[in-house]
Design a protein around this motif. Structure first.
Motif, mmCIF file in Angstrom:
data_model
loop_
_atom_site.group_PDB
_atom_site.id
_atom_site.type_symbol
_atom_site.label_atom_id
_atom_site.label_comp_id
_atom_site.label_asym_id
_atom_site.label_seq_id
_atom_site.Cartn_x
_atom_site.Cartn_y
_atom_site.Cartn_z
ATOM 1 N N TYR A 46 -10.549 1.796 -1.005
ATOM 2 C CA TYR A 46 -8.985 2.034 -1.162
ATOM 3 C C TYR A 46 -8.428 2.249 0.200
ATOM 4 O O TYR A 46 -9.006 2.719 1.287
ATOM 5 C CB TYR A 46 -8.869 3.244 -2.049
ATOM 6 C CG TYR A 46 -9.310 2.870 -3.457
ATOM 7 C CD1 TYR A 46 -8.278 2.832 -4.510
ATOM 8 C CD2 TYR A 46 -10.729 2.980 -3.800
ATOM 9 C CE1 TYR A 46 -8.749 2.543 -5.851
ATOM 10 C CE2 TYR A 46 -10.987 2.562 -5.110
ATOM 11 C CZ TYR A 46 -9.964 2.259 -6.029
ATOM 12 O OH TYR A 46 -10.298 2.207 -7.288
ATOM 13 N N TYR A 47 -7.186 1.631 0.262
ATOM 14 C CA TYR A 47 -6.200 1.832 1.517
ATOM 15 C C TYR A 47 -5.230 2.626 1.262
ATOM 16 O O TYR A 47 -4.354 2.575 0.382
ATOM 17 C CB TYR A 47 -5.917 0.426 1.984
ATOM 18 C CG TYR A 47 -7.142 -0.258 2.197
ATOM 19 C CD1 TYR A 47 -7.642 -0.297 3.645
ATOM 20 C CD2 TYR A 47 -7.848 -0.880 1.382
ATOM 21 C CE1 TYR A 47 -8.767 -0.956 3.909
ATOM 22 C CE2 TYR A 47 -8.877 -1.917 1.657
ATOM 23 C CZ TYR A 47 -9.624 -1.877 2.810
ATOM 24 O OH TYR A 47 -10.417 -2.605 3.125
ATOM 25 N N VAL B 284 0.579 -1.227 -0.046
ATOM 26 C CA VAL B 284 0.037 0.035 -0.083
ATOM 27 C C VAL B 284 0.737 1.349 0.015
ATOM 28 O O VAL B 284 0.628 2.097 -0.784
ATOM 29 C CB VAL B 284 -0.908 -0.081 1.213
ATOM 30 C CG1 VAL B 284 -1.568 1.385 1.241
ATOM 31 C CG2 VAL B 284 -1.934 -1.041 1.114
ATOM 32 N N LEU C 170 -3.589 1.873 8.872
ATOM 33 C CA LEU C 170 -4.087 2.119 7.370
ATOM 34 C C LEU C 170 -5.426 2.744 7.574
ATOM 35 O O LEU C 170 -6.257 2.729 8.715
ATOM 36 C CB LEU C 170 -4.264 0.993 6.410
ATOM 37 C CG LEU C 170 -3.137 0.118 6.189
ATOM 38 C CD1 LEU C 170 -3.619 -1.231 5.144
ATOM 39 C CD2 LEU C 170 -2.239 1.152 5.334
ATOM 40 N N THR C 171 -5.993 3.930 6.585
ATOM 41 C CA THR C 171 -7.205 4.443 6.403
ATOM 42 C C THR C 171 -7.839 3.225 5.308
ATOM 43 O O THR C 171 -7.219 2.923 4.353
ATOM 44 C CB THR C 171 -6.977 5.871 6.056
ATOM 45 O OG1 THR C 171 -6.489 6.006 4.555
ATOM 46 C CG2 THR C 171 -6.436 6.618 7.106
ATOM 47 N N ARG C 172 -9.247 3.468 5.455
ATOM 48 C CA ARG C 172 -9.878 2.945 4.447
ATOM 49 C C ARG C 172 -11.057 3.845 3.738
ATOM 50 O O ARG C 172 -11.707 4.799 4.667
ATOM 51 C CB ARG C 172 -10.809 1.831 5.027
ATOM 52 C CG ARG C 172 -11.840 1.062 3.946
ATOM 53 C CD ARG C 172 -12.430 -0.012 4.975
ATOM 54 N NE ARG C 172 -13.228 -0.765 3.911
ATOM 55 C CZ ARG C 172 -14.597 -0.633 3.877
ATOM 56 N NH1 ARG C 172 -14.955 0.298 4.488
ATOM 57 N NH2 ARG C 172 -15.145 -1.516 2.900
ATOM 58 N N LEU D 15 -6.386 -6.219 5.965
ATOM 59 C CA LEU D 15 -6.494 -4.939 5.727
ATOM 60 C C LEU D 15 -7.425 -4.359 6.709
ATOM 61 O O LEU D 15 -7.076 -3.282 7.516
ATOM 62 C CB LEU D 15 -7.165 -4.523 4.321
ATOM 63 C CG LEU D 15 -6.175 -4.886 3.290
ATOM 64 C CD1 LEU D 15 -6.964 -4.479 1.712
ATOM 65 C CD2 LEU D 15 -5.016 -3.752 3.322
ATOM 66 N N LYS D 16 -8.686 -4.903 7.162
ATOM 67 C CA LYS D 16 -9.305 -4.510 8.195
ATOM 68 C C LYS D 16 -8.585 -4.698 9.540
ATOM 69 O O LYS D 16 -8.617 -3.553 10.334
ATOM 70 C CB LYS D 16 -10.788 -5.440 8.422
ATOM 71 C CG LYS D 16 -11.481 -5.137 9.578
ATOM 72 C CD LYS D 16 -12.849 -6.336 9.843
ATOM 73 C CE LYS D 16 -13.269 -5.950 10.992
ATOM 74 N NZ LYS D 16 -14.538 -6.956 11.349
ATOM 75 N N SER E 202 -8.718 -8.780 2.326
ATOM 76 C CA SER E 202 -9.785 -7.789 3.095
ATOM 77 C C SER E 202 -9.688 -7.897 4.570
ATOM 78 O O SER E 202 -9.738 -6.793 5.402
ATOM 79 C CB SER E 202 -11.294 -7.979 2.684
ATOM 80 O OG SER E 202 -11.340 -7.588 1.201
ATOM 81 N N GLU F 17 -1.920 4.931 -2.133
ATOM 82 C CA GLU F 17 -3.263 4.020 -2.095
ATOM 83 C C GLU F 17 -3.413 3.219 -2.858
ATOM 84 O O GLU F 17 -3.071 2.988 -3.806
ATOM 85 C CB GLU F 17 -4.229 5.130 -1.656
ATOM 86 C CG GLU F 17 -4.872 5.601 -3.096
ATOM 87 C CD GLU F 17 -6.041 6.490 -3.185
ATOM 88 O OE1 GLU F 17 -6.472 6.699 -1.757
ATOM 89 O OE2 GLU F 17 -6.495 6.740 -3.880
ATOM 90 N N VAL G 135 -6.424 -1.380 9.514
ATOM 91 C CA VAL G 135 -7.155 -0.309 9.767
ATOM 92 C C VAL G 135 -7.370 -0.182 11.119
ATOM 93 O O VAL G 135 -7.496 0.948 11.886
ATOM 94 C CB VAL G 135 -8.423 -0.381 8.925
ATOM 95 C CG1 VAL G 135 -9.303 0.776 9.516
ATOM 96 C CG2 VAL G 135 -8.086 -0.226 7.509
#
Length: 125
Positions: free
Chosen positions: A107-108, A60, A97-99, A88-89, A85, A67, A92
């Motif tokens: 998008y991350y 990322v 990371l931001t989502r 990534l969660k 996913s 991103e 976050v």
């Protein structure tokens, strides 16, 4: 919910400068870590203690524009979209990371200063 990004600034005394976000001596080297901060830091370190998540963070951060869509990350990792996913969660929730949801895709991006702040907590003088 607190994140590792918040550990270093909250541990500084008011007499220290706020320019770097972390004092010369990191919170771990300056004073014992409080129970709540230990839980938050452990959650963040646990999120990073997985090879797939470390690779995701790197993918990322290095992706064009800083991103990436989950659709861009499945092939390089060789993992299914639901597995990517999930990872990534976790990143976050750890504050790394931001989502940003756009249509059907998410998008991350790396949280600005998140890794620097984490490194500052672990660095000694």
């Amino acid at each position: 919910m607190a994140t590792a990004v918040q550990i270093a600034p909250s541990a500084r005394s008011s007499s220290e400068g706020a320019t770097a976000g972390v004092a010369c001596c990191a919170p771990l080297a300056r004073e014992p870590l409080g129970a709540e901060d230990a839980v938050v830091l452990a959650r963040t370190l646990k999120a990073l203690a997985d090879p797939a998540r470390l690779r995701l963070l790197s993918l990322v951060a290095a992706h064009e524009g800083g991103e990436a869509c989950v659709c861009d990350l499945t092939e390089p990792l060789g993992l299914t979209q639901p597995t990517v996913s999930h990872h990534l969660k976790v990143l976050v929730e750890a504050g790394l990371l931001t989502r940003d949801k756009r249509g059907v895709w998410a998008y991350y991006a790396l949280v600005p200063g998140a890794l620097d702040s984490l490194a500052g907590v672990l660095t000694t003088c």
